[in-house]
Design a protein around this motif. Structure first.
Motif, short mmCIF file in Angstrom:
data_model
loop_
_atom_site.label_atom_id
_atom_site.label_comp_id
_atom_site.label_asym_id
_atom_site.label_seq_id
_atom_site.Cartn_x
_atom_site.Cartn_y
_atom_site.Cartn_z
N LEU A 150 0.82 -0.71 -0.28
CA LEU A 150 -0.20 -0.23 0.16
C LEU A 150 0.63 1.33 -0.02
CD1 LEU A 150 -2.68 -1.09 3.02
CD2 LEU A 150 -2.65 -1.72 0.38
N TRP A 151 1.00 1.95 -1.27
CA TRP A 151 1.37 3.15 -0.86
C TRP A 151 -0.09 4.18 -0.49
CZ3 TRP A 151 -0.52 7.55 -3.29
CH2 TRP A 151 -1.66 6.95 -4.48
N ARG A 152 -0.37 4.59 -0.01
CA ARG A 152 -2.12 5.56 0.42
C ARG A 152 -1.66 5.69 1.88
NH1 ARG A 152 -6.91 4.68 -4.10
NH2 ARG A 152 -5.64 5.44 -6.05
N GLY A 153 -1.75 6.23 2.45
CA GLY A 153 -1.42 6.71 3.82
C GLY A 153 -0.72 5.78 3.84
N VAL A 158 5.41 6.61 9.33
CA VAL A 158 4.72 5.42 9.23
C VAL A 158 5.76 4.39 10.20
CG1 VAL A 158 3.19 3.50 8.56
CG2 VAL A 158 2.32 5.67 7.68
N ALA A 159 4.99 3.80 10.20
CA ALA A 159 6.78 2.32 11.54
C ALA A 159 5.69 0.83 11.53
CB ALA A 159 7.32 2.69 12.52
N PRO A 160 6.41 0.28 10.85
CA PRO A 160 5.86 -0.97 11.40
C PRO A 160 5.74 -1.10 12.91
CG PRO A 160 7.77 -1.96 10.95
CD PRO A 160 8.01 0.30 10.84
N GLY A 161 4.00 -2.03 12.77
CA GLY A 161 3.28 -1.95 13.65
C GLY A 161 1.98 -0.98 13.88
N ASP A 162 2.32 -0.10 13.04
CA ASP A 162 1.39 0.65 12.98
C ASP A 162 0.16 0.08 12.05
OD1 ASP A 162 2.73 2.79 14.18
OD2 ASP A 162 3.32 3.81 12.75
N MET A 163 -1.36 0.37 12.26
CA MET A 163 -1.68 0.41 11.29
C MET A 163 -2.70 1.36 10.31
SD MET A 163 -3.39 -2.64 13.55
CE MET A 163 -5.20 -2.92 12.97
#
Length: 220
Positions: A150-153, A158-163
């Motif tokens: 995904l590239w939108r958002g 953003v980091a690993p573990g985020d939603m």
């Protein structure tokens, strides 16, 4: 003068600008315009819903455009008008499948929160215009991975573990997208619809001008 007329006939079609066109010619032009546009739209939509890649979806629309261009050439439409139809068709082949995907997901898609597992930064090639640079690899909350990045958002914050929010087709006919409002839908539709209208109008004009309407003086 004769050479100029022949050149004009080749470029813009045989019909003069003034004079009433016969009903059968206008009807044929309407049919070609509507059917040609429908072929291009259906080719893109069917390619997207069949799960084709972006390359194959573009190729499907290109084949539809080629069929319309071939018909116009058979009817001896003006070469300049046919070239215009081909150029608009090439743009539709480029933008149409993406717009079809956006429209389909906005209609039947569902949203789901997914977990970011990896954030990758891919610099935009020099000379290229814009384009996403951050891609997020994600998985569903049950642990199953999502094949499409995904590239939108996705971005530097953003980091690993985020939603992240993900919009997906329950039947899996089109790849999922990140949730980022309706900007991309409006952008894709706003870019594609004018191209479709211009394509239809140019097809109509090309057919109408492919037949020389006798003038009142010559018929008398």
């Amino acid at each position: 003068m004769h050479v100029r007329v022949r050149l004009s006939d080749r470029l813009l079609g045989a019909s003069p600008r003034e004079g009433n066109r016969p009903l059968w010619l206008v009807t044929e032009a309407l049919v070609v315009s509507c059917v040609g546009t429908a072929i291009v739209v259906c080719a893109g939509l069917l390619a997207v819903l069949s799960g084709f890649s972006a390359y194959l979806s573009t190729a499907a629309v290109t084949v539809g455009v080629a069929a319309v261009v071939l018909y116009l050439l058979i009817t001896r439409a003006g070469h300049l008008l046919v070239a215009g139809v081909a150029v608009l068709g090439a743009l539709l082949a480029s933008y149409g499948p993406g717009a079809a995907t956006e429209v389909w997901l906005s209609g039947v898609g569902r949203t789901q929160d997914v977990v970011v597992t990896l954030v990758a930064y891919e610099p935009v090639p020099s000379g290229a215009r814009g384009g996403p640079a951050y891609y997020c690899s994600v998985r569903r909350q049950d642990g199953s991975p999502v094949e499409t990045r995904l590239w939108r958002g996705c971005g530097p914050s953003v980091a690993p573990g985020d939603m992240l929010g993900m919009l997906y087709d329950p039947a899996g006919r089109v790849p999922p997208r990140g949730v980022e409002g309706h900007q991309e839908l409006l952008r894709s539709v706003g870019r594609t619809v004018p191209l479709l209208l211009a394509f239809a109008v140019l097809c109509f004009v090309a057919v109408v001008r492919s037949y020389r309407v006798p003038s009142a003086l010559s018929s008398g």
